[in-house]
Motif scaffolding. Structure first.
Motif, PDB file in Angstrom:
ATOM      1  N   MET A  55       0.793  -1.219   0.006  1.00  0.00           N
ATOM      2  CA  MET A  55       0.128  -0.147  -0.027  1.00  0.00           C
ATOM      3  C   MET A  55       0.896   1.460  -0.057  1.00  0.00           C
ATOM      4  SD  MET A  55      -3.219  -0.392   0.106  1.00  0.00           S
ATOM      5  CE  MET A  55      -4.700  -1.743   0.505  1.00  0.00           C
ATOM      6  N   LYS A  56       0.435   2.349  -0.580  1.00  0.00           N
ATOM      7  CA  LYS A  56       1.053   3.403  -0.763  1.00  0.00           C
ATOM      8  C   LYS A  56       0.774   4.180   0.607  1.00  0.00           C
ATOM      9  CE  LYS A  56       1.778   3.722  -5.771  1.00  0.00           C
ATOM     10  NZ  LYS A  56       1.924   4.471  -6.972  1.00  0.00           N
ATOM     11  N   THR A  57       1.764   5.455   0.865  1.00  0.00           N
ATOM     12  CA  THR A  57       1.480   6.454   1.470  1.00  0.00           C
ATOM     13  C   THR A  57       1.751   7.696   1.058  1.00  0.00           C
ATOM     14  OG1 THR A  57       3.812   6.396   2.271  1.00  0.00           O
ATOM     15  CG2 THR A  57       2.469   5.198   3.531  1.00  0.00           C
ATOM     16  N   PRO A  58       1.230   8.565   1.452  1.00  0.00           N
ATOM     17  CA  PRO A  58       1.172  10.019   0.891  1.00  0.00           C
ATOM     18  C   PRO A  58       2.738  10.622   0.192  1.00  0.00           C
ATOM     19  CG  PRO A  58       0.739  10.316   2.988  1.00  0.00           C
ATOM     20  CD  PRO A  58       0.717   9.070   2.966  1.00  0.00           C
ATOM     21  N   GLY A  59       2.657  11.009  -0.702  1.00  0.00           N
ATOM     22  CA  GLY A  59       4.252  11.529  -1.291  1.00  0.00           C
ATOM     23  C   GLY A  59       4.341  12.737  -1.049  1.00  0.00           C
ATOM     24  N   SER A  60       3.032  13.621  -1.164  1.00  0.00           N
ATOM     25  CA  SER A  60       3.286  15.062  -1.329  1.00  0.00           C
ATOM     26  C   SER A  60       1.758  15.658  -0.774  1.00  0.00           C
ATOM     27  CB  SER A  60       3.568  15.745  -2.404  1.00  0.00           C
ATOM     28  OG  SER A  60       2.512  15.432  -3.337  1.00  0.00           O
ATOM     29  N   SER A  61       1.734  16.813  -0.174  1.00  0.00           N
ATOM     30  CA  SER A  61       0.490  17.447   0.159  1.00  0.00           C
ATOM     31  C   SER A  61      -0.238  18.147  -1.124  1.00  0.00           C
ATOM     32  CB  SER A  61       0.557  18.251   1.082  1.00  0.00           C
ATOM     33  OG  SER A  61      -0.822  18.727   1.438  1.00  0.00           O
ATOM     34  N   GLY A  72      -4.875   2.058  -3.906  1.00  0.00           N
ATOM     35  CA  GLY A  72      -3.663   1.552  -3.340  1.00  0.00           C
ATOM     36  C   GLY A  72      -3.205   2.431  -2.147  1.00  0.00           C
ATOM     37  N   TYR A  73      -4.020   2.943  -1.565  1.00  0.00           N
ATOM     38  CA  TYR A  73      -3.553   3.679  -0.249  1.00  0.00           C
ATOM     39  C   TYR A  73      -4.054   2.904   1.056  1.00  0.00           C
ATOM     40  CZ  TYR A  73      -1.787   7.751  -2.622  1.00  0.00           C
ATOM     41  OH  TYR A  73      -0.915   8.559  -3.235  1.00  0.00           O
ATOM     42  N   THR A  74      -3.370   2.982   2.208  1.00  0.00           N
ATOM     43  CA  THR A  74      -3.651   2.151   3.486  1.00  0.00           C
ATOM     44  C   THR A  74      -5.057   2.927   3.825  1.00  0.00           C
ATOM     45  OG1 THR A  74      -2.635   3.891   4.712  1.00  0.00           O
ATOM     46  CG2 THR A  74      -1.366   2.052   4.041  1.00  0.00           C
ATOM     47  N   PRO A  75      -5.957   1.970   4.364  1.00  0.00           N
ATOM     48  CA  PRO A  75      -7.336   2.477   5.007  1.00  0.00           C
ATOM     49  C   PRO A  75      -6.938   3.516   6.098  1.00  0.00           C
ATOM     50  CG  PRO A  75      -7.418   0.102   4.556  1.00  0.00           C
ATOM     51  CD  PRO A  75      -5.853   0.558   4.352  1.00  0.00           C
ATOM     52  N   SER A  76      -6.042   3.087   6.891  1.00  0.00           N
ATOM     53  CA  SER A  76      -5.535   4.367   8.007  1.00  0.00           C
ATOM     54  C   SER A  76      -5.307   5.864   7.341  1.00  0.00           C
ATOM     55  CB  SER A  76      -4.454   3.808   8.719  1.00  0.00           C
ATOM     56  OG  SER A  76      -3.165   3.871   7.859  1.00  0.00           O
ATOM     57  N   TRP A  77      -4.567   5.835   6.260  1.00  0.00           N
ATOM     58  CA  TRP A  77      -4.461   7.148   5.442  1.00  0.00           C
ATOM     59  C   TRP A  77      -5.750   7.786   5.015  1.00  0.00           C
ATOM     60  CZ3 TRP A  77      -1.592  10.986   6.194  1.00  0.00           C
ATOM     61  CH2 TRP A  77      -1.491  12.043   5.293  1.00  0.00           C
ATOM     62  N   GLY A 136       2.940   1.636   9.718  1.00  0.00           N
ATOM     63  CA  GLY A 136       2.771   2.542  10.895  1.00  0.00           C
ATOM     64  C   GLY A 136       4.078   2.734  11.932  1.00  0.00           C
ATOM     65  N   GLN A 137       5.415   2.490  11.506  1.00  0.00           N
ATOM     66  CA  GLN A 137       6.575   2.697  12.052  1.00  0.00           C
ATOM     67  C   GLN A 137       7.318   3.950  11.483  1.00  0.00           C
ATOM     68  OE1 GLN A 137       8.914  -0.980  12.813  1.00  0.00           O
ATOM     69  NE2 GLN A 137       7.385  -1.837  11.081  1.00  0.00           N
ATOM     70  N   ALA A 138       6.486   5.133  12.174  1.00  0.00           N
ATOM     71  CA  ALA A 138       7.051   6.451  11.524  1.00  0.00           C
ATOM     72  C   ALA A 138       8.652   6.558  12.141  1.00  0.00           C
ATOM     73  CB  ALA A 138       6.338   7.527  12.174  1.00  0.00           C
ATOM     74  N   GLY A 139       8.859   6.165  13.387  1.00  0.00           N
ATOM     75  CA  GLY A 139      10.132   6.416  13.739  1.00  0.00           C
ATOM     76  C   GLY A 139      11.397   5.707  12.850  1.00  0.00           C
ATOM     77  N   GLU A 171       4.135  14.111  11.741  1.00  0.00           N
ATOM     78  CA  GLU A 171       3.357  12.822  12.077  1.00  0.00           C
ATOM     79  C   GLU A 171       3.678  12.549  13.624  1.00  0.00           C
ATOM     80  OE1 GLU A 171       1.987   8.449  10.652  1.00  0.00           O
ATOM     81  OE2 GLU A 171       1.968  10.129   9.356  1.00  0.00           O
ATOM     82  N   LEU A 172       5.112  12.638  13.709  1.00  0.00           N
ATOM     83  CA  LEU A 172       5.457  12.383  15.114  1.00  0.00           C
ATOM     84  C   LEU A 172       5.386  13.684  16.076  1.00  0.00           C
ATOM     85  CD1 LEU A 172       8.812  10.607  14.130  1.00  0.00           C
ATOM     86  CD2 LEU A 172       7.030   9.451  15.040  1.00  0.00           C
ATOM     87  N   ASP A 173       4.745  14.620  15.788  1.00  0.00           N
ATOM     88  CA  ASP A 173       4.403  15.923  16.485  1.00  0.00           C
ATOM     89  C   ASP A 173       5.571  16.414  17.066  1.00  0.00           C
ATOM     90  OD1 ASP A 173       2.772  17.615  17.765  1.00  0.00           O
ATOM     91  OD2 ASP A 173       2.680  16.555  19.667  1.00  0.00           O
ATOM     92  N   ARG A 174       6.559  16.828  15.932  1.00  0.00           N
ATOM     93  CA  ARG A 174       7.852  17.480  16.004  1.00  0.00           C
ATOM     94  C   ARG A 174       7.688  18.893  15.115  1.00  0.00           C
ATOM     95  NH1 ARG A 174      11.582  12.542  16.013  1.00  0.00           N
ATOM     96  NH2 ARG A 174      13.441  14.020  15.942  1.00  0.00           N
ATOM     97  N   PRO A 175       6.679  19.623  15.401  1.00  0.00           N
ATOM     98  CA  PRO A 175       6.559  20.707  14.571  1.00  0.00           C
ATOM     99  C   PRO A 175       7.665  21.643  13.926  1.00  0.00           C
ATOM    100  CG  PRO A 175       5.507  21.570  16.422  1.00  0.00           C
ATOM    101  CD  PRO A 175       5.891  19.798  16.659  1.00  0.00           C
ATOM    102  N   SER A 176       8.534  22.009  14.990  1.00  0.00           N
ATOM    103  CA  SER A 176       9.573  22.912  14.551  1.00  0.00           C
ATOM    104  C   SER A 176      10.552  22.096  13.615  1.00  0.00           C
ATOM    105  CB  SER A 176      10.372  23.189  15.981  1.00  0.00           C
ATOM    106  OG  SER A 176      10.978  22.174  16.789  1.00  0.00           O
ATOM    107  N   GLU A 177      11.042  21.009  14.181  1.00  0.00           N
ATOM    108  CA  GLU A 177      11.963  20.192  12.960  1.00  0.00           C
ATOM    109  C   GLU A 177      11.268  19.841  11.712  1.00  0.00           C
ATOM    110  OE1 GLU A 177      14.113  16.895  15.284  1.00  0.00           O
ATOM    111  OE2 GLU A 177      12.326  17.286  16.726  1.00  0.00           O
ATOM    112  N   ALA A 178      10.039  19.617  11.818  1.00  0.00           N
ATOM    113  CA  ALA A 178       9.201  19.392  10.577  1.00  0.00           C
ATOM    114  C   ALA A 178       9.125  20.706   9.722  1.00  0.00           C
ATOM    115  CB  ALA A 178       7.664  19.195  10.713  1.00  0.00           C
TER     116      ALA A 178
END
Length: 749
Positions: A1-7, A38-43, A674-677, A712-719
């Protein structure tokens, strides 16, 4: 399954609501949609709850739900891009007040929704249609706050044929923020998406030099808030009937307007001193603006010659410029020859040699190669031609020629140059383009093994060098419109090998920028060139590259046919390396079609060949495809195992570029699992590798994905830091993906 590549830039809630309505109408669930796109149900759950969709997700949903471009439009319609494509208006524009008033009123009239204001200007060559259209466009531009689109449709270009509506729509969609790799391939689908995007926008669209109504109609908006200016040498009655367009036929200037134009160039004192001669000069020019400007410049540069004396030269010229659709051919050609005869021997040679290239625009270094002179001398000669209006400077070190002048130059080169000298000029020009394109693409992808063998014969040329990938990319951007004309020039002079090689030499640029119209057109011509040369190896190579383009355009049937033809040829001639790459392409195509069995079978064959041939790069590429097959089957663990094996091969062969590509794919699987780290760890490693090989576009992509993961990891300043770095790299080369990054940064605010 694909994940988002861009917004994308859509309001997530608007997109979600429209998607919900379409799903209900078609009796499909969100989980069923996930399986189809071809995208995950969670996304998709996040999108359902208001997360903005990616451009690729919007395209897939639109395709699956047969939405006719509506979902893609929602995913792009709030793009902050405001196209401003109008060329500069003509300097010293005079007259045409009556026509300007009529057209201005027609454009600014209130229109009903669904009925855009359309004006059409027709007239003979050299009568000033484009100048009038651009003057009008600049006068009203401020009323169209969503921007302006412009295209030269090349309806009557001496060579190359009219622009295809499909390609023009691609350029317009890109200007409006649609990612090239998410763009539909078919003309009808592009037209629907274009109309959806401009709906409720206030855009001005200039369609210059149209061939016929059929070329124009797919480019017309459906919105009553838009306005369109069309120019053509013929009266577009069909288009006018369907759009209720205001039509204006532009004739020669009036006597008063002609005199005013001449006076503006030669000065009041000269005009007042010889009024009768000036009036006669206007008559000799048939009151055509193009001829008037050239003649006026001749008078201005000979202040000590009486105008009557110059007029005698016009009367003595009895030659005609054949093939022009005007009754005033004699006067037009007389004026051209008047300026030409006044040139130095070197300048005259440069002018007529410009007729070798099958396009009226050229850079100084290319013109110097064409003429076999230094760049310094080439610039001096072009500036001399510009001073008498035989060419026009359009930007730094680039010049263009009016199509009538281009016809004249082509006639002169046939009549005044030998067949041998014409062919030598064509060899110099095509060889310069070929060798410069090769160096540019080496700079764009220094990490790749470049296998193209260039011809060793022909006159010596000095190609350009590029210190950085950015310099190379800017050269390619400036020359992309010339690739097809240069290839056509090569074929016209029997240089088929140079034609197809130029296509192959530009491969890395095509993959990076994806100018799909040029990519397809050049490769179709290259396929013909290779066939004419009897080079089956080259023909299969070109077909494989063309299949990649068709794949990118989601024309899977055409891509499959091309791959099959190339594969048969490569097996027949024993090109095992080419066979391996063709099989690899078929495998990737099958992955995108969600056909895991076909993908695996072809990737396995390809992998076997690459291992036999000792091609570690091909081995890594194909193993990555097998990883995607595992992911396609929902086996994330198996996908990670296969991709890590590919990474080990890349590390063992010390190929940092392959390491970076593989790490990006590994990160995508971790995200889907689901393993963002762990995805972040892989992206950090990928960044190190991209910087090692100086692949700035891959670095930008890694930074972009890293920013999304950090968010997604809730680290906005680094993002924000990562996204800002990605934006700087994309903006450096004016890449369309900069808009995606800006949207993500705005979402963090």
């Amino acid at each position: 399954m694909k994940t988002p590549g861009s917004s994308s830039f859509a309001s997530g809630s608007e997109f979600s609501a429209a998607l919900e309505r379409l799903l209900a109408a078609r009796g499909m669930s969100w989980r069923g949609l996930a399986d189809q796109v071809g995208y995950t149900p969670s996304w998709l759950s996040k999108v359902k709850n208001g997360t903005p969709p990616s451009a690729e997700l919007a395209r897939r949903c639109d395709q699956v739900l047969d939405a006719g471009g509506r979902l893609m439009a929602l995913a792009t319609e709030s793009v902050p891009a405001r196209p401003a494509q109008l060329p500069a208006a003509a300097a010293r524009f005079v007259g045409r007040e009556r026509e300007l008033t009529q057209l201005h009123e027609a454009l600014m009239d209130d229109r009903q929704l669904g009925t855009p204001a359309v004006v059409a200007v027709d007239g003979s060559p050299g009568v000033g249609k484009t100048a009038l259209a651009l003057k009008l466009a600049h006068d009203v531009a401020s009323a169209f706050h969503d921007g302006q689109l412009y295209v030269d449709l090349r309806g009557y270009s001496p060579d190359g044929g009219p622009a295809r509506a499909t390609d023009v729509l691609g350029d317009f969609l890109a200007a409006l923020g649609v990612a090239t790799d998410s763009m539909p391939g078919e003309q009808d689908q592009r037209a629907k998406l274009f109309r959806s995007l401009v709906n409720q926008r206030r855009l001005l669209i200039v369609l210059d030099n149209a061939a016929e109504s059929a070329q124009v109609e797919p480019l017309l908006p459906g919105s009553g808030q838009c306005a369109v200016i069309v120019t053509s040498r013929r009266r577009l009655s069909g288009m006018a009937m369907r759009t209720n367009a205001r039509q204006v036929t532009l004739g020669p200037m009036t006597g008063a307007e002609s005199l005013l134009l001449l006076r503006n160039v030669i000065g009041d004192d000269r005009a007042d001193a010889e009024p009768a001669a000036i009036s006669a000069l206007a008559k000799h020019c048939a009151h055509l603006p193009l001829a008037l400007r050239i003649a006026a410049e001749r008078v201005a540069t000979h202040p000590h010659h009486p105008v009557d004396e110059l007029l005698e030269e016009l009367d003595a010229d009895e030659h005609r410029l054949d093939g022009l659709a005007t009754d005033d051919s004699l006067a037009v050609r007389s004026v051209f020859s008047w300026s030409y005869r006044d040139l130095s021997t070197e300048s005259a040679r440069m002018f007529r040699l410009l007729g070798v290239l099958r396009r009226g625009q050229i850079s100084t270094p290319a013109a110097a190669a064409l003429a076999g002179v230094s760049s310094v001398q080439g610039r001096r000669l072009l500036e001399r031609l510009a001073s008498v209006h035989l060419v026009e400077g359009v930007e730094r070190d680039r010049y263009r020629m009016h199509d009538l002048l281009h016809v004249y130059a082509a006639e002169l080169v046939r009549s005044e140059e030998t067949k041998e000298s014409r062919r030598e000029a064509a060899i110099r020009l095509t060889d310069w383009y070929l060798r410069t394109a090769e160096r540019a693409n080496e700079a764009l992808a220094p990490f790749r093994v470049h296998m193209l063998e260039l011809p060793s014969t022909g006159p010596t040329v000095t190609p350009l060098n590029f210190d950085t990938p950015v310099e190379a990319l800017r050269w390619c951007d400036g020359e992309v419109a010339n690739l097809l004309p240069v290839m056509e020039t090569a074929l016209a002079y029997g240089l088929a090998d140079s034609a197809w090689r130029l296509c192959i030499a530009s491969w890395d640029y095509f993959r990076l920028r994806m100018p799909m119209g040029v990519w397809v057109a050049t490769h179709e011509l290259a396929e013909q060139a290779a066939r004419e040369a009897g080079d089956r190896f080259a023909e299969a190579w070109v077909q494989t590259n063309l299949a990649v383009a068709r794949h990118r355009l989601h024309d899977f049937a055409a891509a499959t046919r091309l791959y099959e033809k190339a594969l048969a040829t490569r097996r027949d001639i024993g090109d095992r390396h080419g066979e391996a790459w063709t099989l690899a392409g078929i495998g990737l195509l099958a992955v995108d079609q969600r056909d895991a069995d076909t993908a695996e079978a072809n990737a396995d064959q390809s992998l076997t060949l690459f291992r036999e041939l000792g091609d570690r790069h091909g081995e890594v590429t194909t193993m990555a495809t097998l990883g995607e097959v595992r992911q396609l089957r929902g086996d994330h663990h198996g996908a990670l195992v296969t991709l890590h094996e590919a990474l080990w091969v890349a590390q063992d062969s010390d190929d940092a570029a392959d390491q970076a590509e593989t790490l990006l794919k590994i990160a995508a699987v971790y995200l889907a699992d689901g393993q963002a780290g762990r995805a972040l760890d892989s992206l950090d490693q990928a960044l190190v590798a991209t910087r090692e090989v100086r692949n700035r576009m891959m670095e930008a992509g890694a930074l972009f994905r890293r920013g999304l993961v950090l968010r997604e990891l809730d680290r906005p300043s680094e993002a924000r830091e990562s996204l800002t770095a990605a934006l700087a790299l994309y903006e450096e080369v004016d890449d369309h993906r900069a808009g995606d990054v800006r949207a993500e940064l705005d979402a963090l605010s």
